[in-house]
Structures are given as structure tokens and as C-alpha cells.
Design a protein around this motif. Structure first.
Motif, PDB file in Angstrom:
ATOM      1  N   GLY A 318      67.080  38.825   1.492  1.00 58.78           N
ATOM      2  CA  GLY A 318      66.267  37.651   1.801  1.00 58.78           C
ATOM      3  C   GLY A 318      67.013  36.342   1.825  1.00 58.78           C
ATOM      4  O   GLY A 318      66.415  35.277   1.644  1.00 58.78           O
ATOM      5  N   PHE A 319      68.320  36.369   2.075  1.00 58.21           N
ATOM      6  CA  PHE A 319      69.113  35.148   2.152  1.00 58.21           C
ATOM      7  C   PHE A 319      69.076  34.574   3.562  1.00 58.21           C
ATOM      8  O   PHE A 319      69.033  35.324   4.546  1.00 58.21           O
ATOM      9  CB  PHE A 319      70.562  35.411   1.748  1.00 58.21           C
ATOM     10  N   CYS A 320      69.102  33.268   3.678  1.00 57.81           N
ATOM     11  CA  CYS A 320      69.092  32.609   4.982  1.00 57.81           C
ATOM     12  C   CYS A 320      70.413  32.848   5.705  1.00 57.81           C
ATOM     13  O   CYS A 320      71.477  32.497   5.167  1.00 57.81           O
ATOM     14  CB  CYS A 320      68.856  31.117   4.819  1.00 57.81           C
ATOM     15  N   PRO A 321      70.380  33.412   6.904  1.00 54.27           N
ATOM     16  CA  PRO A 321      71.641  33.733   7.597  1.00 54.27           C
ATOM     17  C   PRO A 321      72.443  32.499   8.012  1.00 54.27           C
ATOM     18  O   PRO A 321      73.676  32.519   8.004  1.00 54.27           O
ATOM     19  CB  PRO A 321      71.166  34.530   8.819  1.00 54.27           C
ATOM     20  N   LYS A 322      71.768  31.396   8.362  1.00 56.04           N
ATOM     21  CA  LYS A 322      72.484  30.226   8.863  1.00 56.04           C
ATOM     22  C   LYS A 322      73.288  29.508   7.781  1.00 56.04           C
ATOM     23  O   LYS A 322      74.250  28.808   8.088  1.00 56.04           O
ATOM     24  CB  LYS A 322      71.497  29.251   9.501  1.00 56.04           C
ATOM     25  N   THR A 323      72.884  29.671   6.542  1.00 56.81           N
ATOM     26  CA  THR A 323      73.587  28.982   5.450  1.00 56.81           C
ATOM     27  C   THR A 323      74.294  29.963   4.517  1.00 56.81           C
ATOM     28  O   THR A 323      74.725  29.584   3.432  1.00 56.81           O
ATOM     29  CB  THR A 323      72.592  28.142   4.622  1.00 56.81           C
ATOM     30  N   PHE A 324      74.447  31.200   4.955  1.00 54.93           N
ATOM     31  CA  PHE A 324      75.109  32.196   4.112  1.00 54.93           C
ATOM     32  C   PHE A 324      76.610  31.898   4.058  1.00 54.93           C
ATOM     33  O   PHE A 324      77.246  31.647   5.086  1.00 54.93           O
ATOM     34  CB  PHE A 324      74.886  33.605   4.666  1.00 54.93           C
ATOM     35  N   PRO A 325      77.211  31.885   2.871  1.00 59.77           N
ATOM     36  CA  PRO A 325      78.640  31.536   2.741  1.00 59.77           C
ATOM     37  C   PRO A 325      79.544  32.465   3.552  1.00 59.77           C
ATOM     38  O   PRO A 325      79.476  33.685   3.422  1.00 59.77           O
ATOM     39  CB  PRO A 325      78.894  31.694   1.236  1.00 59.77           C
ATOM     40  N   GLU A 326      80.407  31.885   4.349  1.00 59.98           N
ATOM     41  CA  GLU A 326      81.261  32.667   5.235  1.00 59.98           C
ATOM     42  C   GLU A 326      82.354  33.417   4.496  1.00 59.98           C
ATOM     43  O   GLU A 326      82.888  34.406   5.009  1.00 59.98           O
ATOM     44  CB  GLU A 326      81.896  31.746   6.291  1.00 59.98           C
ATOM     45  N   TYR A 327      82.715  32.968   3.293  1.00 61.39           N
ATOM     46  CA  TYR A 327      83.826  33.613   2.592  1.00 61.39           C
ATOM     47  C   TYR A 327      83.474  35.013   2.091  1.00 61.39           C
ATOM     48  O   TYR A 327      84.365  35.809   1.783  1.00 61.39           O
ATOM     49  CB  TYR A 327      84.300  32.747   1.428  1.00 61.39           C
ATOM     50  N   ILE A 328      82.194  35.343   1.997  1.00 60.25           N
ATOM     51  CA  ILE A 328      81.779  36.662   1.512  1.00 60.25           C
ATOM     52  C   ILE A 328      81.918  37.669   2.651  1.00 60.25           C
ATOM     53  O   ILE A 328      81.191  37.605   3.646  1.00 60.25           O
ATOM     54  CB  ILE A 328      80.333  36.630   0.992  1.00 60.25           C
ATOM     55  N   GLN A 329      82.842  38.608   2.508  1.00 64.46           N
ATOM     56  CA  GLN A 329      83.193  39.511   3.607  1.00 64.46           C
ATOM     57  C   GLN A 329      82.982  40.994   3.291  1.00 64.46           C
ATOM     58  O   GLN A 329      83.169  41.827   4.173  1.00 64.46           O
ATOM     59  CB  GLN A 329      84.657  39.291   4.015  1.00 64.46           C
ATOM     60  N   SER A 330      82.622  41.326   2.067  1.00 62.56           N
ATOM     61  CA  SER A 330      82.451  42.738   1.712  1.00 62.56           C
ATOM     62  C   SER A 330      81.217  42.897   0.836  1.00 62.56           C
ATOM     63  O   SER A 330      80.758  41.938   0.200  1.00 62.56           O
ATOM     64  CB  SER A 330      83.681  43.265   0.967  1.00 62.56           C
ATOM     65  N   ILE A 331      80.685  44.118   0.780  1.00 60.21           N
ATOM     66  CA  ILE A 331      79.501  44.378  -0.026  1.00 60.21           C
ATOM     67  C   ILE A 331      79.781  44.215  -1.524  1.00 60.21           C
ATOM     68  O   ILE A 331      78.964  43.617  -2.242  1.00 60.21           O
ATOM     69  CB  ILE A 331      78.928  45.776   0.269  1.00 60.21           C
ATOM     70  N   PRO A 332      80.915  44.713  -2.059  1.00 55.89           N
ATOM     71  CA  PRO A 332      81.194  44.443  -3.480  1.00 55.89           C
ATOM     72  C   PRO A 332      81.241  42.952  -3.794  1.00 55.89           C
ATOM     73  O   PRO A 332      80.731  42.504  -4.830  1.00 55.89           O
ATOM     74  CB  PRO A 332      82.553  45.109  -3.705  1.00 55.89           C
ATOM     75  N   GLU A 333      81.857  42.152  -2.898  1.00 54.92           N
ATOM     76  CA  GLU A 333      81.909  40.712  -3.102  1.00 54.92           C
ATOM     77  C   GLU A 333      80.512  40.104  -2.966  1.00 54.92           C
ATOM     78  O   GLU A 333      80.136  39.204  -3.727  1.00 54.92           O
ATOM     79  CB  GLU A 333      82.855  40.066  -2.099  1.00 54.92           C
ATOM     80  N   PHE A 334      79.736  40.611  -2.028  1.00 56.66           N
ATOM     81  CA  PHE A 334      78.360  40.165  -1.839  1.00 56.66           C
ATOM     82  C   PHE A 334      77.558  40.356  -3.119  1.00 56.66           C
ATOM     83  O   PHE A 334      76.879  39.437  -3.590  1.00 56.66           O
ATOM     84  CB  PHE A 334      77.722  40.954  -0.693  1.00 56.66           C
ATOM     85  N   PHE A 335      77.628  41.539  -3.692  1.00 56.81           N
ATOM     86  CA  PHE A 335      76.870  41.823  -4.896  1.00 56.81           C
ATOM     87  C   PHE A 335      77.363  40.986  -6.073  1.00 56.81           C
ATOM     88  O   PHE A 335      76.572  40.437  -6.842  1.00 56.81           O
ATOM     89  CB  PHE A 335      76.950  43.315  -5.232  1.00 56.81           C
ATOM     90  N   SER A 336      78.676  40.868  -6.208  1.00 54.31           N
ATOM     91  CA  SER A 336      79.255  40.126  -7.320  1.00 54.31           C
ATOM     92  C   SER A 336      78.856  38.654  -7.285  1.00 54.31           C
ATOM     93  O   SER A 336      78.476  38.077  -8.308  1.00 54.31           O
ATOM     94  CB  SER A 336      80.777  40.248  -7.296  1.00 54.31           C
ATOM     95  N   GLU A 337      78.919  38.047  -6.099  1.00 50.88           N
ATOM     96  CA  GLU A 337      78.678  36.616  -5.975  1.00 50.88           C
ATOM     97  C   GLU A 337      77.191  36.261  -5.996  1.00 50.88           C
ATOM     98  O   GLU A 337      76.780  35.321  -6.676  1.00 50.88           O
ATOM     99  CB  GLU A 337      79.301  36.100  -4.664  1.00 50.88           C
ATOM    100  N   THR A 338      76.394  37.007  -5.242  1.00 55.59           N
ATOM    101  CA  THR A 338      75.008  36.585  -5.006  1.00 55.59           C
ATOM    102  C   THR A 338      73.995  37.220  -5.956  1.00 55.59           C
ATOM    103  O   THR A 338      72.868  36.727  -6.061  1.00 55.59           O
ATOM    104  CB  THR A 338      74.574  36.901  -3.565  1.00 55.59           C
ATOM    105  N   ILE A 339      74.369  38.291  -6.636  1.00 55.78           N
ATOM    106  CA  ILE A 339      73.413  38.964  -7.508  1.00 55.78           C
ATOM    107  C   ILE A 339      73.939  39.085  -8.935  1.00 55.78           C
ATOM    108  O   ILE A 339      73.314  38.589  -9.885  1.00 55.78           O
ATOM    109  CB  ILE A 339      73.047  40.361  -6.956  1.00 55.78           C
ATOM    110  N   ALA A 340      75.096  39.721  -9.113  1.00 54.37           N
ATOM    111  CA  ALA A 340      75.624  39.940 -10.468  1.00 54.37           C
ATOM    112  C   ALA A 340      75.906  38.626 -11.185  1.00 54.37           C
ATOM    113  O   ALA A 340      75.820  38.556 -12.419  1.00 54.37           O
ATOM    114  CB  ALA A 340      76.887  40.791 -10.410  1.00 54.37           C
TER     115      ALA A 340
END
Length: 560
Positions: A318-340
Motif C-alpha cells: 500500500g505504498f504510493c508508487p510516485k514517492t517510493f524511495p528509488e534506492y530500494i532495489q531488492s525485496i530484502p532491502e524493501f522489507f528491512s527499510e519499510t517494515i522491519a
């Protein structure tokens, strides 16, 4: 004369792979080796600590007594106050109460006597209850955000000010809001200018000027002497305590709520903070801890198992695609940054606002979301972010998506996961706060196996690498402040979550707030009908102690 401070204490430049506990021990040994360069301050007596059981850290510090300061604080300036419309002394004009004012001649660098550069520091004042020289000056310390009206802490600026016929002044912390010593400061400039040391001296200079402008006599033996009492909650609470501890010739009493002295001295266990968050959540809603933990693991496993792309995962959560941080490039990084990282940080915020306890608080509503078995794990996470949008950003209706850019600090190489695991914050204030958390205010916090979050140890090496990438050339100095200021001597018994729970020192007093939250004794509403009995009684006790100590200050002046 104030002398420059060398930035060498506790530096961890170049550390790449060292066990955190071994590193902590090595830094403690290094700090002991610098004893000949440390500043030793005699401890002030009569401290009152007001502790919350439900919050992470809550205590008040009230101190008084005459002791020699460790440094010369003769900072009185020949300046005038202004309100941007012209220069005149407006301290006593009630028309300017709760309106921004500027101390136009605040020193940019207090540690360089030959540097005559000044800046305009924003502050607020309240003269409504002031009865003239001989009455107290209450100083409400600003902290890690823009200081906007009205003046903080109505219990102080209304209750205590009225009780003691006091003048109130509240300075904004340098580099936040409109108090900018240097525009577009470089990292090199921030190393020298953005320190708690400079912030304390800003406050001292303003206090001296206000005291002179009010016609107060700086001599404690005079009947026109105006005792100075500082107030603050959380990081400003730490500054409030240090105002009295380091400058007892200027500050008579300090009230510090939620001041994390032991956190900043690196003596608190790394997992204590979020273990406490877990404990409070579980107490508020039995089963909450397990529900949060199982949801996080389920979402992680689902994201990894289904081979989502990052854009797809962002859409699912449910994150907004237009403002999603471009530096996040992998699912492990996605989970670590935005959830964990963000889920514990949001829970920390909800915990700090858990007062008065009840089902309408964000904390209990968050627990209810995670305990909703009719929703899938991903749906629970999405609803949790909706709650964040409502509570933190004021959304009245459910947003179409969660704007992660609001959680991203400004500046080069910014990441959502920052130096403060309890939440760095977004925008310019988040950038400045992260600099402070990298440079001096190291927050040693992590998630244990017993917490309701994804386990992760605290690593000084990770912090050092992150901070050096984020702010190139900035030393990470976890032990500089405690080495120089010796504020670990303020207490004898430490509470594991950075406050002081009890003491055997006869000069110290402790008030426990079993139903309190993060500096809820200095809340944004006062008086409030739903205040718990312990907070109501604590306010009465604080007034009683302040009265006793102010009487002692007055008696000392009469005796002299």
C-alpha cells in the motif's frame, strides 16, 4: 573563558567489524585513558526523579544548590530583543506572549571567542504572570524540531508560572526551525556548531540577556535575584538537566522529564528500549506481542516466497508508487527499510503517546489491527500504516496509499532506516536529528528475541558505516559527552530503559508515575479532566518541592 572542545572522545572512525560489546568495552577503556583531559564537575544535590512505568523513560530532575561551574559562563551581551518589526525591549509586553521573537545577537560559535559572527535565534516568552525582579525565570528548552507556538508544556507556562509569578522563555534549538546559525551548513561546520554544547551555551546567553532585560540582579544575595528553572522532555529534558549540572552558577533548578541520560552514556542495554515497548503493548492488549511478531514474519516470508518485484511489493503493501524511495532495489532491502524498521519505530511513537491509557489510544488501536484475525498479514500491515497517516499526519479519511517520503530525511544518501532506531523522522528536521544521532547522541537500541519485532542486534560498525556514508567526514563519538561532562555521576541506580527508578541518596527524591507515558507530566494539555491520579499527585508534589527549594534559594540570599 570557554575553550574549544577537541572531538576525540569515543571516536569510532574506521571501525568495520568488531563485536558491539567488545567495542563498547574498548571505548570505555579509551574514555578512562583520557581522564587528564576530562572536565570534572561537582555533583549538584537535591534531584527529583519522576518515573513512568508504562512509558519508555520518564523522569523529572529538580536540582538546587550553589556549586562552582566548570567553565566561565559570563556570556551577558549588550544587545536588544526584536520582533522583526523593529528593535525594542518587548519582554514585558503581554501582546507578544506566545509570539515568535528573535535574539538577534546569538553567537554562532561559543567556543571561538574571536569569532564575532551572530545569528537570530527564535524564542517565545510569556510575561502574563510575572510579578517583577525577585521571582523565577522558567526556561523551556527546545529540541529536535521546529519550535512553533503555543509555548510548550501548559503545566509549566500556566500552572507553575502562575504559582510562582514567573517569567517564561522558550528558546528554539539551533539548526531547527528558524534558528539557523549558518545557511546550508557543510558537514565540517555542523561538526563544530551542531552540538549539545553549543545549544546549552545558546540557552545560557539568552537567559543572561533576559535576566538583565527584566531588571533582575545576578547576585544571589540580592532580593531582586531571579532564580532560573529549566524544563524539558526527552532530549530537551537531557539539556535541561545538563543546564543545571554544567552551569549551576546560572541555573538554580532543573526539571527534566524523560531525559535519557543513561542512553546517551551508552550504559543502557541495547535491547531494553524495544523490550519495554513490547512489554507495554502486551500489557495494554494481551496477545498483541505475539500477533505483531507473527505478522511480521508472515509478511517477510510471503514477500520472499512469491518473488515480488519491488514495485509490486510496494503496491501490495500500500505504498504510493510516485514517492517510493528509488534506492530500494531488492525485496530484502524493501522489507528491512519499510517494515522491519518502521513498524518498531511507529510502535515507539504510539508508546510515547500512550497516555492516558485506553482503547482510543494509538497503541491499543495498533494492537487491535494486528490482532484482527479476519485480515491477512499484509492487510494488517497496510491498516497499520493507515493508522500512522491518521495519527502522525492528520489524515481524516483513509489515504489511497502511504507516502513513504514523509518518513525520509532530507540530504544526500538519506535512507528511511537511520541512526535512530526509534525513528529518525522525515525532512530537514530528520536530517539534522540524524546528524546529532550520528555525532553525539548515539541511540543504542535494537530488537531482541523477546521483543515483538524481527530480531536484530545493535552494531556500532553498521552505525559508523551508515553515518560516514550519510555525513562524510563526521566523527561518530558515543562517549564524548559522558567523558567530558561526567553526567553519569548524576545517578546511583539506573533504570534499564535509561531513566532512574530509585535511589539511596538522601539528596535525591523519586516520584513514580505508574500510568504515565513519555513526559506525560509535561503534556500538551493542562489541566485535563482525564489525568490519572498519579499525574495529578505528581504535579502537586513537584510544586511542593519547587516551593521548598525556591524558599531555600531565597533564604540563602537573605543569609548572605
Amino acid at each position: 573563558m570557554v575553550t574549544p572542545t577537541e572531538h576525540t572522545y569515543g571516536s569510532i572512525d574506521g571501525v568495520q567489524s568488531l563485536d558491539p560489546e567488545e567495542f563498547l568495552l574498548s571505548q570505555q577503556q579509551r574514555s578512562r585513558q583520557t581522564d587528564e583531559r576530562e572536565v570534572h564537575v561537582q555533583r549538584a544535590s537535591r534531584f527529583l526523579f519522576a518515573i513512568s512505568v508504562l512509558a519508555i523513560a520518564l523522569f523529572g530532575v529538580l536540582t538546587t544548590g550553589d556549586f562552582a561551574a566548570d567553565r566561565d559562563t559570563n556570556l551577558t551581551l549588550s544587545t536588544t530583543f526584536s520582533n522583526r518589526r523593529g528593535s525594542k525591549n518587548v519582554l514585558l509586553e503581554k501582546h507578544y506572549d506566545n509570539r515568535e521573537m528573535f535574539f538577534d545577537h546569538q553567537a554562532v560559535d561559543h567556543f571561538q571567542p574571536g569569532n564575532r559572527l551572530v545569528y537570530a535565534q527564535r524564542f517565545y516568552k510569556k510575561s502574563k504572570y510575572w510579578k517583577g525582579p525577585g521571582h523565577p525565570i522558567l526556561v523551556i528548552m527546545g529540541g529536535e524540531d521546529s519550535l512553533d507556538p503555543p509555548i510548550l508544556y501548559p503545566y509549566v507556562n500556566k500552572g507553575i508560572a502562575k504559582e510562582f509569578h514567573a517569567f517564561v522563555v522558550s528558546p528554539e534549538h539551533r539548526f531547527y526551525g528558524k534558528s539557523q546559525p549558518v545557511k546550508q551548513a557543510t558537514n565540517e561546520q555542523l561538526v563544530e556548531l551542531l552540538t549539545p554544547d553549543q545549544a546549552l551555551l545558546d540557552a545560557i546567553a539568552l537567559v543572561q540577556e533576559v535576566r538583565q532585560g527584566l531588571g533582575c540582579n545576578p547576585d544571589r544575595s540580592s532580593s531582586d535575584y531571579c532564580p532560573v528553572i529549566t524544563f524539558g522532555g526527552s532530549y530537551p529534558g537531557f539539556l535541561s538537566a545538563m543546564m543545571r549540572f554544567r552551569f549551576p552558577d546560572v541555573v538554580d533548578i532543573s526539571y527534566a522529564a524523560s531525559a535519557p541520560l543513561e542512553l546517551y552514556s551508552q550504559t543502557v542495554g541495547a535491547t531494553a528500549y524495544f523490550d519495554k515497548v513490547t512489554q507495554v503493548a502486551e500489557s495494554a492488549s494481551p496477545g498483541c506481542a505475539n500477533a505483531v511478531r507473527s505478522t511480521l514474519f508472515s509478511v517477510r516470508d510471503e514477500l520472499l516466497a512469491k518473488n515480488f518485484t519491488v514495485p509490486h511489493a510496494a503496491k501490495v503493501v500500500g505504498f504510493c508508487p510516485k514517492t517510493f524511495p528509488e534506492y530500494i532495489q531488492s525485496i530484502p532491502e524493501f522489507f528491512s527499510e519499510t517494515i522491519a524498521y518502521l513498524v518498531p519505530a511507529f510502535f515507539a511513537d504510539f508508546n510515547m503517546a500512550y497516555y492516558p491509557p485506553g482503547p482510543d489510544t494509538a497503541l491499543e488501536r495498533a494492537c487491535a489491527i494486528f490482532q484482527d484475525d479476519d485480515k491477512s498479514p499484509v492487510e494488517r500491515i497496510s491498516k497499520f500504516y493507515d493508522l500512522r497517516s491518521e495519527v502522525e499526519y492528520g489524515y481524516q479519511k483513509k489515504p489511497k496509499c502511504f507516502d513513504l517520503s514523509l518518513e525520509l530525511p532530507s540530504g544526500p544518501n538519506a535512507r528511511i532506516r537511520g541512526a535512530d532506531n526509534s525513528g529518525t523522522g522525515g525532512g530537514f528536521s530528520g536530517e539534522i536529528w540524524e546528524f546529532q544521532c550520528c555525532k553525539d547522541l548515539i541511540i543504542r537500541a535494537s530488537y531482541s528475541e523477546e521483543s515483538m519485532f524481527i530480531p536484530q542486534p545493535f552494531e556500532y560498525a553498521w552505525l559508523s558505516n551508515h553515518c560516514h556514508e550519510r555525513f562524510q567526514g563526521v566523527p561518530v563519538e558515543p562517549f564524548r559527552l559522558v567523558s567530558e561532562w561526567k553526567f553519569n555521576d548524576l545517578s546511583q541506580d539506573g533504570w534499564s530503559t535509561s531513566s532512574i527508578l530509585q535511589t539511596s541518596n538522601p539528596d535525591l527524591a523519586v516520584i513514580n508515575f505508574p500510568h504515565g507515558a513519555h513526559h506525560s507530566d509535561l503534556g500538551s494539555v493542562w489541566p485535563r479532566k482525564d489525568d490519572t491520579d498519579d499525574i495529578v499527585q505528581g504535579h502537586k508534589d513537584a510544586i511542593k518541592i519547587l516551593r521548598q527549594w525556591l524558599d531555600e534559594v531565597k533564604s540563602d540570599s537573605v543569609a548572605k
